[in-house]
Design a protein around this motif. Structure first.
Motif, PDB file in Angstrom:
ATOM      1  N   ALA A 150      52.017  34.306  51.613  1.00 27.72           N
ATOM      2  CA  ALA A 150      51.205  35.309  50.929  1.00 27.72           C
ATOM      3  C   ALA A 150      51.917  36.657  50.903  1.00 27.72           C
ATOM      4  O   ALA A 150      51.911  37.367  49.889  1.00 27.72           O
ATOM      5  N   PRO A 339      45.943  35.459  47.195  1.00 22.71           N
ATOM      6  CA  PRO A 339      45.940  34.184  47.921  1.00 22.71           C
ATOM      7  C   PRO A 339      44.538  33.700  48.277  1.00 22.71           C
ATOM      8  O   PRO A 339      44.242  32.507  48.186  1.00 22.71           O
ATOM      9  N   ARG A 340      43.670  34.610  48.674  1.00 19.73           N
ATOM     10  CA  ARG A 340      42.299  34.236  49.008  1.00 19.73           C
ATOM     11  C   ARG A 340      41.539  33.786  47.763  1.00 19.73           C
ATOM     12  O   ARG A 340      40.797  32.789  47.780  1.00 19.73           O
ATOM     13  N   GLN A 342      42.901  32.573  45.112  1.00 17.08           N
ATOM     14  CA  GLN A 342      43.496  31.315  44.657  1.00 17.08           C
ATOM     15  C   GLN A 342      42.858  30.132  45.365  1.00 17.08           C
ATOM     16  O   GLN A 342      42.611  29.082  44.751  1.00 17.08           O
ATOM     17  N   GLN A 343      42.594  30.260  46.663  1.00 17.41           N
ATOM     18  CA  GLN A 343      41.956  29.185  47.394  1.00 17.41           C
ATOM     19  C   GLN A 343      40.566  28.883  46.842  1.00 17.41           C
ATOM     20  O   GLN A 343      40.113  27.735  46.841  1.00 17.41           O
ATOM     21  N   PRO A 397      49.150  33.945  41.608  1.00 20.18           N
ATOM     22  CA  PRO A 397      48.873  32.543  41.970  1.00 20.18           C
ATOM     23  C   PRO A 397      49.682  31.516  41.191  1.00 20.18           C
ATOM     24  O   PRO A 397      49.585  30.326  41.497  1.00 20.18           O
ATOM     25  N   GLY A 400      52.084  29.128  43.238  1.00 17.77           N
ATOM     26  CA  GLY A 400      51.353  28.319  44.204  1.00 17.77           C
ATOM     27  C   GLY A 400      50.519  27.245  43.538  1.00 17.77           C
ATOM     28  O   GLY A 400      50.460  26.091  44.006  1.00 17.77           O
TER      29      GLY A 400
END
Length: 476
Positions: A150, A339-340, A342-343, A397, A400
């Motif tokens: 990240a 990153p958060r 994207q999850q 994102p 990833g």
């Protein structure tokens, strides 16, 4: 690049048991931050470089493009060399070369010297950057690895967003009368400090299995990029002489030869630069299309925005850089929380990014058409903030999400291909979008109309990419 999934720590088993310390990780991340910063910090200094070194608009495009071509061509080679000879060793070599070339760029007496130094600087960056992801993957596991990955994204996003702002500040401040030269010189003390820390703190790692470097593939890729980008940058100011059309025509057989070589190399059990089997993966094809669309338009916009704001709008380099501050804010927010998000949202986050970006560039086009040249950082703030927020939702994102849909055995190669396409398309954007802008700006459209046309074109591309992005929701 390197096959990240197949890496193991060599010679220092103790390094596998303990993660990188914060100082060591920060030092390593400079390998991602400095090359991206150097690509974008230069844009706002281009008018000053052109005036001081008597460079043409085509040569200014090459100041951006030559760095990108060298970097894109050698990224995979740098990753493979790190696998075989040691990632710390290649990181140190790359960082040293990058720092020295930054100094040579800063003292360049002619545009020719500057262009030559930029080529070597891009090559040095290609030796350094692949070692960052490979070292993170081989040294860290679990939560430590996820956090470091990240931070890798944040480093690249921060460099892209802050590069032109810092460039504007340095050019405007004219520290010690250096002017534009300060945008290169700033890398030197940072590089020296990072080098000293890396020598002391970074552990050495190597891949358990190494592959022969595809030098023929790298040479063919470099030839293809030169045949494409050189005439696109030099053709317009030279009046499109015959050699430019011959180079463009030669691009087609060059691509064919490159593809044939990669296919034969893979069939014979070698490790090609761009493996055809990875390109045949559905997620990779979609991801590459998205990467080409985003990085070509983004790199082109950054190039033309600097020329437009310091042209008819009569902004200073500092004002031109500050005009990008809202975009940087939007970009940094998405880099931190990306990153958060994207999850939670997966590929649909990228789709949302395209839509938000389209709105931002559409509003920018309206501002350019109605207010130009009476614009300033405040009048550009709203569209730039929206565009920056949308761009971050696409860029952060993207890798990833795409690599996450590629089989684990090919994830490292997929990452390398995406990074190569990123650097290629940033250079391609300066050449293609820049040429289109310069051609329109010289007509009755003017620089404001040309900027609006670029913004509307990016809006159209963003909307066209939404149905393509939607296909990433299913697994490849």
């Amino acid at each position: 690049m390197t096959e990240l999934h197949a890496t193991q720590v060599a010679a220092r088993p103790r390094a596998t048991a303990s993660p990188l310390g914060p100082v060591a990780l920060t030092t390593l991340l400079f390998g991602a931050f400095l090359p991206m910063l150097s690509f974008f910090i230069i844009n706002v200094a281009l008018p000053a470089i052109g005036s001081d070194l008597h460079a043409s608009s085509g040569e200014l495009q090459l100041v951006v493009g030559s760095y990108g071509i060298a970097n894109a061509t050698l990224l995979v080679v740098g990753g493979r060399l790190g696998d075989g000879f040691g990632r710390k060793r290649l990181f140190l070599i790359g960082l040293t070369g990058f720092t020295v070339m930054s100094l040579i760029c800063a003292i360049a007496p002619t545009i020719g010297v500057l262009l030559a130094a930029r080529v070597v600087q891009g090559a040095a960056a290609a030796a350094m950057t692949p070692q960052v992801l490979a070292s993170i993957t081989s040294l860290l596991t679990g939560e430590h690895r996820a956090r470091a990955m990240a931070m890798f994204g944040v480093a690249g996003g921060a460099a892209a967003a802050l590069g032109q702002i810092l460039g504007g500040v340095l050019v405007e401040a004219d520290v010690f009368g250096l002017g534009w030269r300060a945008v290169f010189l700033v890398n030197v003390p940072v590089g020296v400090l990072a080098l000293a820390a890396a020598i002391r703190l970074l552990p050495e790692t190597k891949a358990n299995q190494t592959h022969r470097v595809d030098l023929v593939g790298a040479a063919l890729l470099a030839l293809t990029l030169v045949l494409l980008l050189l005439p696109l940058t030099e053709g317009r100011p030279l009046g499109w002489p015959l050699w430019t059309w011959l180079c463009l025509a030669a691009t087609i057989p060059a691509v064919a030869v490159l593809g044939l070589h990669q296919h034969r190399a893979e069939q014979s059990g070698q490790a090609p630069l761009i493996p055809p089997t990875v390109l045949r993966l559905r997620a990779m094809r979609i991801g590459l299309l998205l990467a080409v669309a985003f990085f070509t338009t983004f790199g082109g916009f950054m190039f033309v925005f600097a020329l437009a704001t310091q042209g008819e709008a009569h902004m200073s380099p500092l004002e031109g850089g500050l005009s990008l501050l809202p975009m940087a804010v939007g970009f940094l927010i998405t880099s931190i929380y990306g990153p958060r998000l994207q999850q939670r949202y997966g590929a649909s986050l990228i789709l949302r990014g395209w839509l938000v970006q389209a709105v931002g560039y559409a509003v920018l086009a309206v501002v350019a058409l109605t207010l130009w040249p009476d614009v300033n950082p405040w009048k550009l703030a709203v569209p730039m903030l929206i565009a920056g927020f949308g761009s971050g939702l696409v860029m952060v994102p993207l890798m990833g999400v795409v690599v996450g849909q590629v089989p684990p055995a090919q994830a490292g190669l997929g990452s390398g291909i995406l990074l190569t396409s990123q650097q290629t398309c940033l250079a391609l954007g300066a050449a293609t979008v820049g040429t289109a802008y310069l051609a329109l700006a010289g007509t009755s459209w003017g620089q404001g109309g040309a900027l609006a046309a670029v913004a509307l074109a990016i809006t159209a591309v963003s909307l066209l990419m939404t149905p393509v992005t939607h296909q990433l929701r299913s697994r490849a």
